[in-house]
Motif scaffolding. Structure first.
Motif, PDB file in Angstrom:
ATOM      1  N   HIS A  69       0.835  -1.200   0.000  1.00 57.85           N
ATOM      2  CA  HIS A  69       0.000   0.000   0.000  1.00 57.85           C
ATOM      3  C   HIS A  69       0.868   1.247   0.000  1.00 57.85           C
ATOM      4  N   GLY A  70       0.255   2.323  -0.440  1.00 56.21           N
ATOM      5  CA  GLY A  70       0.944   3.599  -0.470  1.00 56.21           C
ATOM      6  C   GLY A  70      -0.051   4.722  -0.313  1.00 56.21           C
ATOM      7  N   VAL A  71       0.441   5.921  -0.491  1.00 57.60           N
ATOM      8  CA  VAL A  71      -0.369   7.121  -0.355  1.00 57.60           C
ATOM      9  C   VAL A  71      -0.201   7.938  -1.629  1.00 57.60           C
ATOM     10  N   THR A  72      -1.315   8.384  -2.183  1.00 53.09           N
ATOM     11  CA  THR A  72      -1.276   9.306  -3.304  1.00 53.09           C
ATOM     12  C   THR A  72      -1.797  10.654  -2.822  1.00 53.09           C
ATOM     13  N   LEU A  73      -1.688  11.649  -3.646  1.00 53.29           N
ATOM     14  CA  LEU A  73      -2.129  13.004  -3.286  1.00 53.29           C
ATOM     15  C   LEU A  73      -3.315  13.392  -4.153  1.00 53.29           C
ATOM     16  N   VAL A  74      -4.367  13.898  -3.516  1.00 55.88           N
ATOM     17  CA  VAL A  74      -5.590  14.271  -4.213  1.00 55.88           C
ATOM     18  C   VAL A  74      -5.955  15.710  -3.848  1.00 55.88           C
ATOM     19  N   ALA A  75      -6.358  16.476  -4.848  1.00 57.24           N
ATOM     20  CA  ALA A  75      -6.805  17.848  -4.603  1.00 57.24           C
ATOM     21  C   ALA A  75      -8.136  17.827  -3.865  1.00 57.24           C
ATOM     22  N   THR A  76      -8.286  18.709  -2.907  1.00 53.44           N
ATOM     23  CA  THR A  76      -9.523  18.831  -2.139  1.00 53.44           C
ATOM     24  C   THR A  76     -10.404  19.923  -2.745  1.00 53.44           C
ATOM     25  N   ASP A  77     -11.631  20.011  -2.247  1.00 56.12           N
ATOM     26  CA  ASP A  77     -12.515  21.100  -2.680  1.00 56.12           C
ATOM     27  C   ASP A  77     -11.880  22.455  -2.371  1.00 56.12           C
ATOM     28  N   ALA A  78     -11.217  22.554  -1.217  1.00 52.43           N
ATOM     29  CA  ALA A  78     -10.547  23.809  -0.854  1.00 52.43           C
ATOM     30  C   ALA A  78      -9.418  24.123  -1.838  1.00 52.43           C
ATOM     31  N   GLY A  79      -8.686  23.095  -2.253  1.00 55.80           N
ATOM     32  CA  GLY A  79      -7.618  23.282  -3.229  1.00 55.80           C
ATOM     33  C   GLY A  79      -8.153  23.747  -4.569  1.00 55.80           C
ATOM     34  N   LEU A  80      -9.263  23.162  -4.987  1.00 57.78           N
ATOM     35  CA  LEU A  80      -9.880  23.582  -6.242  1.00 57.78           C
ATOM     36  C   LEU A  80     -10.393  25.012  -6.129  1.00 57.78           C
ATOM     37  N   GLY A  81     -10.972  25.341  -4.977  1.00 59.46           N
ATOM     38  CA  GLY A  81     -11.441  26.706  -4.749  1.00 59.46           C
ATOM     39  C   GLY A  81     -10.312  27.713  -4.802  1.00 59.46           C
ATOM     40  N   ALA A  82      -9.123  27.292  -4.345  1.00 58.55           N
ATOM     41  CA  ALA A  82      -7.965  28.188  -4.343  1.00 58.55           C
ATOM     42  C   ALA A  82      -7.525  28.570  -5.752  1.00 58.55           C
ATOM     43  N   ILE A  83      -7.888  27.745  -6.746  1.00 55.61           N
ATOM     44  CA  ILE A  83      -7.550  28.072  -8.140  1.00 55.61           C
ATOM     45  C   ILE A  83      -8.790  28.512  -8.922  1.00 55.61           C
ATOM     46  N   GLY A  84      -9.867  28.793  -8.179  1.00 64.25           N
ATOM     47  CA  GLY A  84     -11.052  29.358  -8.814  1.00 64.25           C
ATOM     48  C   GLY A  84     -12.058  28.363  -9.325  1.00 64.25           C
ATOM     49  N   ILE A  85     -11.937  27.101  -8.944  1.00 62.69           N
ATOM     50  CA  ILE A  85     -12.915  26.091  -9.341  1.00 62.69           C
ATOM     51  C   ILE A  85     -13.819  25.838  -8.146  1.00 62.69           C
ATOM     52  N   GLU A  86     -15.051  26.278  -8.250  1.00 65.40           N
ATOM     53  CA  GLU A  86     -15.979  26.176  -7.121  1.00 65.40           C
ATOM     54  C   GLU A  86     -16.839  24.921  -7.153  1.00 65.40           C
ATOM     55  N   SER A  87     -16.999  24.313  -8.311  1.00 62.79           N
ATOM     56  CA  SER A  87     -17.849  23.137  -8.417  1.00 62.79           C
ATOM     57  C   SER A  87     -17.219  21.964  -7.693  1.00 62.79           C
ATOM     58  N   GLU A  88     -18.040  21.227  -6.958  1.00 69.12           N
ATOM     59  CA  GLU A  88     -17.543  20.035  -6.262  1.00 69.12           C
ATOM     60  C   GLU A  88     -17.558  18.821  -7.167  1.00 69.12           C
ATOM     61  N   LYS A  89     -18.231  18.902  -8.307  1.00 67.03           N
ATOM     62  CA  LYS A  89     -18.343  17.742  -9.179  1.00 67.03           C
ATOM     63  C   LYS A  89     -17.524  17.965 -10.440  1.00 67.03           C
ATOM     64  N   LEU A  90     -16.452  17.208 -10.574  1.00 70.96           N
ATOM     65  CA  LEU A  90     -15.610  17.264 -11.755  1.00 70.96           C
ATOM     66  C   LEU A  90     -15.574  15.897 -12.400  1.00 70.96           C
ATOM     67  N   VAL A  91     -15.656  15.858 -13.707  1.00 69.68           N
ATOM     68  CA  VAL A  91     -15.502  14.620 -14.440  1.00 69.68           C
ATOM     69  C   VAL A  91     -14.432  14.863 -15.487  1.00 69.68           C
ATOM     70  N   HIS A  92     -13.315  14.181 -15.355  1.00 72.00           N
ATOM     71  CA  HIS A  92     -12.182  14.328 -16.256  1.00 72.00           C
ATOM     72  C   HIS A  92     -11.802  15.791 -16.448  1.00 72.00           C
ATOM     73  N   GLY A  93     -11.777  16.512 -15.349  1.00 71.83           N
ATOM     74  CA  GLY A  93     -11.313  17.883 -15.375  1.00 71.83           C
ATOM     75  C   GLY A  93     -12.334  18.902 -15.852  1.00 71.83           C
ATOM     76  N   ILE A  94     -13.569  18.447 -16.102  1.00 70.97           N
ATOM     77  CA  ILE A  94     -14.611  19.369 -16.562  1.00 70.97           C
ATOM     78  C   ILE A  94     -15.605  19.574 -15.433  1.00 70.97           C
ATOM     79  N   ALA A  95     -15.807  20.812 -15.035  1.00 75.24           N
ATOM     80  CA  ALA A  95     -16.727  21.121 -13.940  1.00 75.24           C
ATOM     81  C   ALA A  95     -18.155  21.102 -14.453  1.00 75.24           C
ATOM     82  N   PHE A  96     -19.068  20.537 -13.633  1.00 75.30           N
ATOM     83  CA  PHE A  96     -20.493  20.501 -13.954  1.00 75.30           C
ATOM     84  C   PHE A  96     -21.286  21.151 -12.860  1.00 75.30           C
TER      85      PHE A  96
END
Length: 96
Positions: A69-96
């Motif tokens: 087992h290992g650990v990967t890194l995942v962007a959080t909603d707060a991280g997305l908000g920090a770059i101006g992405i407010e949507s919580e639902k992303l599919v392949h990088g496209i906000a809906f």
């Protein structure tokens, strides 16, 4: 909007475009102690989170924890908000 370094913004932007918001691989120019410092700051701000992963699934790994087992890194909603992405639902990088 939160003040981010160019590298931090690049990591979060790349994660927003990847399936499951995985932040790896990091930019080629970021290695060793510099990578640990930038990732540490993003983790501390809650913009990235460490998520357990099974090494056999082939996901990028930030660090190994043992027993396959290992650990990967995942962007959080707060991280997305920090770059101006407010949507919580992303599919392949496209906000809906």
């Amino acid at each position: 909007m939160t003040k981010l370094s160019d590298t931090q913004a690049l990591i979060l932007s790349a994660a927003a475009q990847r399936p499951e918001l995985i932040a790896l691989p990091l930019p080629e120019s970021l290695r060793g102690g510099a990578a640990a410092k930038v990732v540490g700051a993003l983790l501390a701000k809650g913009f990235l989170e460490e998520v357990d992963t099974d090494l056999r699934r082939g996901e990028p790994v930030w660090r190994e924890t043992g027993d396959g087992h290992g650990v990967t890194l995942v962007a959080t909603d707060a991280g997305l908000g920090a770059i101006g992405i407010e949507s919580e639902k992303l599919v392949h990088g496209i906000a809906f």
